[in-house]
Design an enzyme around this catalytic site. Structure first.
Site, mmCIF file in Angstrom:
data_model
loop_
_atom_site.group_PDB
_atom_site.id
_atom_site.type_symbol
_atom_site.label_atom_id
_atom_site.label_comp_id
_atom_site.label_asym_id
_atom_site.label_seq_id
_atom_site.Cartn_x
_atom_site.Cartn_y
_atom_site.Cartn_z
ATOM 1 N N HIS A 67 8.336 -7.292 7.768
ATOM 2 C CA HIS A 67 7.841 -6.642 8.990
ATOM 3 C C HIS A 67 7.198 -7.626 9.964
ATOM 4 O O HIS A 67 6.974 -7.292 11.118
ATOM 5 C CB HIS A 67 6.836 -5.537 8.626
ATOM 6 N N ASP B 120 37.567 -25.451 -7.248
ATOM 7 C CA ASP B 120 36.222 -25.532 -7.840
ATOM 8 C C ASP B 120 35.088 -25.548 -6.837
ATOM 9 O O ASP B 120 33.931 -25.596 -7.232
ATOM 10 C CB ASP B 120 36.107 -26.808 -8.678
ATOM 11 N N VAL C 192 3.587 -0.064 19.058
ATOM 12 C CA VAL C 192 2.811 0.607 20.111
ATOM 13 C C VAL C 192 3.589 0.566 21.432
ATOM 14 O O VAL C 192 3.650 1.557 22.172
ATOM 15 C CB VAL C 192 1.414 -0.050 20.251
ATOM 16 N N ARG D 208 0.824 -1.220 0.000
ATOM 17 C CA ARG D 208 0.000 0.000 0.000
ATOM 18 C C ARG D 208 0.844 1.249 0.000
ATOM 19 O O ARG D 208 1.869 1.322 0.677
ATOM 20 C CB ARG D 208 -0.865 0.027 1.260
ATOM 21 N N ASP E 124 4.019 -11.247 17.331
ATOM 22 C CA ASP E 124 4.063 -9.945 16.670
ATOM 23 C C ASP E 124 5.478 -9.721 16.140
ATOM 24 O O ASP E 124 6.452 -9.942 16.876
ATOM 25 C CB ASP E 124 3.725 -8.848 17.702
HETATM 26 C C1 GDG Z 1 3.569 -4.690 11.062
HETATM 27 C C2 GDG Z 1 3.892 -5.848 12.001
HETATM 28 C C3 GDG Z 1 5.562 -4.441 13.174
HETATM 29 C C4 GDG Z 1 -2.613 1.832 15.925
HETATM 30 N N1 GDG Z 1 -3.844 2.192 16.263
HETATM 31 C C5 GDG Z 1 -3.954 3.498 15.954
HETATM 32 C C6 GDG Z 1 -2.745 3.931 15.438
HETATM 33 N N2 GDG Z 1 -1.943 2.879 15.425
HETATM 34 C C7 GDG Z 1 -0.549 2.927 14.958
HETATM 35 C C8 GDG Z 1 0.389 2.788 16.129
HETATM 36 C C9 GDG Z 1 1.599 2.149 15.452
HETATM 37 C C10 GDG Z 1 0.979 1.357 14.315
HETATM 38 O O1 GDG Z 1 -0.311 1.857 14.081
HETATM 39 C C11 GDG Z 1 0.825 -0.118 14.666
HETATM 40 O O2 GDG Z 1 2.050 -0.643 14.942
HETATM 41 P P1 GDG Z 1 2.417 -2.148 14.716
HETATM 42 O O3 GDG Z 1 3.778 -2.364 15.237
HETATM 43 O O4 GDG Z 1 1.354 -3.027 15.266
HETATM 44 O O5 GDG Z 1 2.503 -2.187 13.139
HETATM 45 P P2 GDG Z 1 1.685 -2.736 11.869
HETATM 46 O O6 GDG Z 1 1.975 -1.795 10.768
HETATM 47 O O7 GDG Z 1 0.284 -2.991 12.153
HETATM 48 O O8 GDG Z 1 2.354 -4.144 11.553
HETATM 49 C C12 GDG Z 1 4.362 -5.366 13.348
HETATM 50 C C13 GDG Z 1 5.248 -3.347 12.170
HETATM 51 O O9 GDG Z 1 4.740 -3.850 10.929
HETATM 52 C C14 GDG Z 1 6.506 -2.531 11.850
HETATM 53 O O10 GDG Z 1 7.469 -3.304 11.233
HETATM 54 O O11 GDG Z 1 5.866 -3.858 14.411
HETATM 55 O O12 GDG Z 1 4.731 -6.458 14.162
HETATM 56 O O13 GDG Z 1 2.734 -6.666 12.155
HETATM 57 O O14 GDG Z 1 2.427 3.133 14.918
HETATM 58 O O15 GDG Z 1 0.621 4.019 16.675
HETATM 59 N N3 GDG Z 1 -2.536 5.196 15.056
HETATM 60 C C15 GDG Z 1 -3.533 6.070 15.185
HETATM 61 N N4 GDG Z 1 -4.736 5.701 15.652
HETATM 62 C C16 GDG Z 1 -5.005 4.437 16.051
HETATM 63 O O16 GDG Z 1 -6.128 4.118 16.477
HETATM 64 N N5 GDG Z 1 -3.325 7.332 14.814
#
Ligand code: GDG
Length: 743
Positions: A170, A682, A384, A9, A379
């Site tokens: 990721h 080789d 977060v 995306r 994960d």
């Molecule tokens: C992949 C992998 C890996 C979440 N809810 C809200 C919101 N968020 C933001 C958080 C954080 C991001 O989304 C989620 O972080 P993740 O680490 O879970 O990342 P994903 O992109 O889902 O997943 C994961 C990541 O890639 C990075 O490599 O860590 O393991 O699955 O930034 O803050 N942001 C807002 N409102 C929300 O309700 N604004």
């Protein structure tokens, strides 16, 4: 430099306004991290640095609007990949989210191995390849992201052999026992797809190890410190734990929205301790287990009732996938049950919101929560957890973190729990809510320092720098043809020459059985002729002493047996190049014998300091699988002792790791003042010698500038040149002795 970032995306949000499409940049960590890194590069190196993001724009765009959308997105550094709804259905909701996502997160029972999904995955990866080819320019660097595009690096490599290609995963890479559940052909193609990259990055060392093991078991490629020589290029597998935009979470936003959010929360939580839980709706996040843990905590600790509130944010996701709908229902029920059972007129134990929050609200929640409860069942990293710690400007607050999240590797000062253990979650809540402030600050200080130092700018910078550095180091053996004249001239002009010659596959062709590869008279004459003049001829082989002695001992040349373990200089007795141990042999022998039983036609060759399992005469299909399995078993068994497992040509050999052709070869090269060195070999054992000569060669004055290394065959090599086969080697050596100067 221009960086092409390719992900499923685009980091944009598309909206329809007044019948027109508008796009806004979505402020993800990766976008801001990369742009800050590229800005810093621009200012420090004064070079023109840009990026273009290639990906699906998040909405289906009708054919007639596609050109317009393309033009609009140019200003946002984005190039769209248009995909139909049908393609997205099978590719994204299908292959990505019903196969790879559950399997890689250890939910094999949620996996649906549908062939149509796989065909669509292949198709979409090709569409992405074409989209990259459409925008690529000479000098560009490509960085592919995540599990949606695992076939893309190899598809691009076919068309762009010289372009630096990086890949970052990721999500977790699973253990081999899970990865092998994929239908074999899919599993192989995905690994080959990834190996099209020059650099493959993972969040943790474990994921990298699991990947390397799958490559070894499924494709049969070993690695050296994460380097794999794969077809026409070298691949490095490495760990890059992703960071966050630290300042963004640590500083206070200036707008009034944030202040308002903070005040509202303050009022809502007045008199209560707040525990925060934020996740996308997903079974990997362990939301039900977490709720059970909270329920148990309230049962076991009645004194905390009406004292604590769980703020639970669940962000809607993958709405079309059935598992997600079921899960949502289960969470709703559990929240209802807990609120019904413990709640009072004045107190709701769980404040539950099923929605995406604006960043200001999320930040306010981080600031107002005394505890963050982050307990995914699996994960890749979990940002977060990192954001919560960064947001605690007064350094109080307690993070409870699952040991199954990649982030746990960096955040060891958190309260680490096993997310399947409901009791452990309840206990951790009790501990967190009663932790003295000084202790909270002590833990958070350390974590904040770490997160600040390894932020997302550093992360993207490290990855790109490594990728560029690897590109410079790519070994490219050249065909000897055009350099033969110079080699011959250098040979003849030299006063003192050293020739390090491997035997099997280099001077003689491979025979069905090792004892059939006896030297013919022509070879013996050639070696005698080479020895004349001022040349020290060395046969440097994996063979044992006895056979070398019988076959070429009478030539009075230097012999090196067992890959460098033994040396015999003309006329002198054999001596060990370094002290070595062999007590391990009797312990490993039964394991090798088991494979002799398992694979008819294979046999063991026992040497003084090594054991070799040969399988040249065995059924080739069966032998490849057995060799990979045995290699894997031997590696696991010998990982903490000084043994090395060599994958030679149709042979696996276990030997002491301190001694190699490289270590013995360099000792020989340094004993005299040679002004010409030629090494030919080789297989992988010869690579040790090529590597050390290349290294020594770069220190002027230690080795002669006229040092030539030649690999037989066209496999990836650290040698400078290659010749096709042992016939060409002999021809070349013959020309050296006959003094022919023409090609
Ligand atoms: C992949 C992998 C890996 C979440 N809810 C809200 C919101 N968020 C933001 C958080 C954080 C991001 O989304 C989620 O972080 P993740 O680490 O879970 O990342 P994903 O992109 O889902 O997943 C994961 C990541 O890639 C990075 O490599 O860590 O393991 O699955 O930034 O803050 N942001 C807002 N409102 C929300 O309700 N604004």
């Amino acid at each position: 430099m221009r960086l092409l970032i390719v992900s499923n995306r685009l980091p944009l949000n598309g909206v329809q306004k007044d019948g027109k499409l508008h796009f806004e940049q979505s402020a993800g960590g990766l976008v801001s991290g990369l742009s800050s890194y590229l800005d810093s590069l621009k200012s420090s190196s004064a070079q023109d640095v840009e990026y273009v993001w290639i990906g699906w724009p998040g909405i289906t765009v009708q054919d007639k609007l596609q050109t317009e959308v393309k033009n609009v997105l140019v200003d946002l550094h984005a190039s769209p990949v248009f995909l139909s709804e049908k393609a997205m259905e099978k590719f994204y909701l299908g292959f990505c989210n019903k196969i790879i996502w559950p399997l890689f997160h250890y939910f094999p029972y949620n996996t649906i191995y549908d062939k149509d999904y796989w065909l669509q995955y292949q198709e979409v990866n090709k569409i992405f390849r074409d989209a990259v080819l459409e925008v690529i320019k000479p000098g560009d660097v490509i960085w592919v992201h995540d599990y949606h595009l695992m076939l893309l690096p190899a598809l691009l490599r076919e068309k762009l052999p010289q372009t630096p290609i990086g890949f970052f995963l990721h999500i977790p890479f699973p253990a081999f026992e899970l990865y092998r559940l994929l239908p074999t052909a899919w599993g192989q193609e995905i690994l080959r797809g990834l190996l099209g990259a020059n650099l493959i990055g993972f969040h943790t060392q474990e994921y990298a190890q699991y990947f390397l093991r799958s490559v070894q078991r499924i494709l049969g490629y070993g690695h050296r410190l994460g380097h794999i020589l794969f077809q026409s290029h070298a691949v490095k597998v490495d760990t890059f734990p992703m960071g966050i935009d630290y300042q963004r979470y640590h500083s206070t936003p200036t707008g009034s929205e944030f202040g308002q959010n903070l005040n509202e929360l303050e009022q809502l939580l007045d008199g209560y301790k707040a525990v925060l839980s934020v996740d996308r709706l997903d079974y990997s996040k362990g939301i039900s287990h977490r709720l059970q843990g909270y329920k148990l905590f309230l049962e076991d600790n009645p004194q905390w009732r009406e004292q604590v509130v769980l703020l639970m944010i669940v962000v809607p996701s993958r709405i079309g996938v059935e598992h997600y709908q079921l899960m949502k229902r289960k969470i709703d029920e559990l929240v209802g049950e807990i609120n019904g059972r413990f709640g009072t007129l004045n107190w709701t134990p769980i404040i539950y919101q099923y929605k995406f929050l604006p960043l200001d609200s999320l930040l306010a929640m981080y600031r107002q929560s005394d505890v963050a409860l982050i307990t995914p069942l699996r994960d890749g990293m979990n940002l977060v957890a990192k954001e919560y710690v960064a947001a605690r400007t007064d350094q109080t607050g307690v993070l409870i973190l699952s040991e199954m999240a990649g982030a746990a590797k960096e955040l060891g000062e958190a309260l680490i729990v096993n997310p399947n253990n409901i009791e452990a979650i309840a206990e951790a809540l009790q501990q967190a809510l009663t932790m003295p402030e000084t202790e909270q600050i002590r833990r958070n200080q350390v974590m904040q320092q770490r997160l600040k130092g390894n932020d997302v700018v550093r992360w993207s910078g490290n990855f790109i720098q490594k990728l560029l550095q690897l590109q410079k180091e790519q070994f490219r053996a050249l065909p000897l043809d055009r350099h033969k004249q110079t080699l011959k001239a250098d040979f003849h002009q030299a006063d003192k020459r050293l020739l390090l010659l491997d035997y099997d596959g280099t001077l003689v062709p491979f025979a069905d059985s090792p004892d059939q590869a006896k030297p013919d008279q022509e070879l013996l004459d050639l070696l005698m002729d080479l020895k004349k003049g001022n040349s020290d001829v060395v046969i440097i082989s994996g063979r044992d002493r006895a056979i070398l002695e019988t076959w070429v001992g009478f030539l009075n040349i230097t012999l090196v047996a067992e890959h460098g373990a033994w040396i015999k200089k003309g006329g002198e007795p054999w001596r060990l190049s370094k002290p070595q141990f062999k007590s391990w042999k009797c312990q490993l022998m039964p394991m090798l014998e088991m494979y002799v039983d398992k694979l008819p036609g294979s046999f063991i060759e026992e040497k003084e300091f090594s054991l070799a399992w040969h399988y040249r005469q065995a059924d080739s299909k069966l032998s490849a699988a057995c060799a990979r399995e045995l290699m894997d078993g031997l590696m696991a068994f010998t990982s903490n002792i000084n043994l090395h497992i060599l994958q030679g040509n149709k042979v696996l050999e276990v030997r002491n790791s301190e001694v190699t052709k490289g270590s013995t070869g360099i000792d020989l090269a340094l004993t005299q003042d040679y002004d010409f060195i030629l090494a030919i070999g080789d297989d992988t054992t010869d690579e040790d010698l090529f590597a050390i000569l290349a290294l020594e060669h770069s220190w002027p004055g230690v080795l002669p500038p006229k040092t030539y290394t030649i690999r037989v065959g066209t496999d990836k090599s650290q040698a400078s040149y290659f010749l096709s086969d042992n016939v060409e080697v002999r021809e070349m050596l013959q020309e050296l002795v006959s003094g022919k100067h023409n090609n």
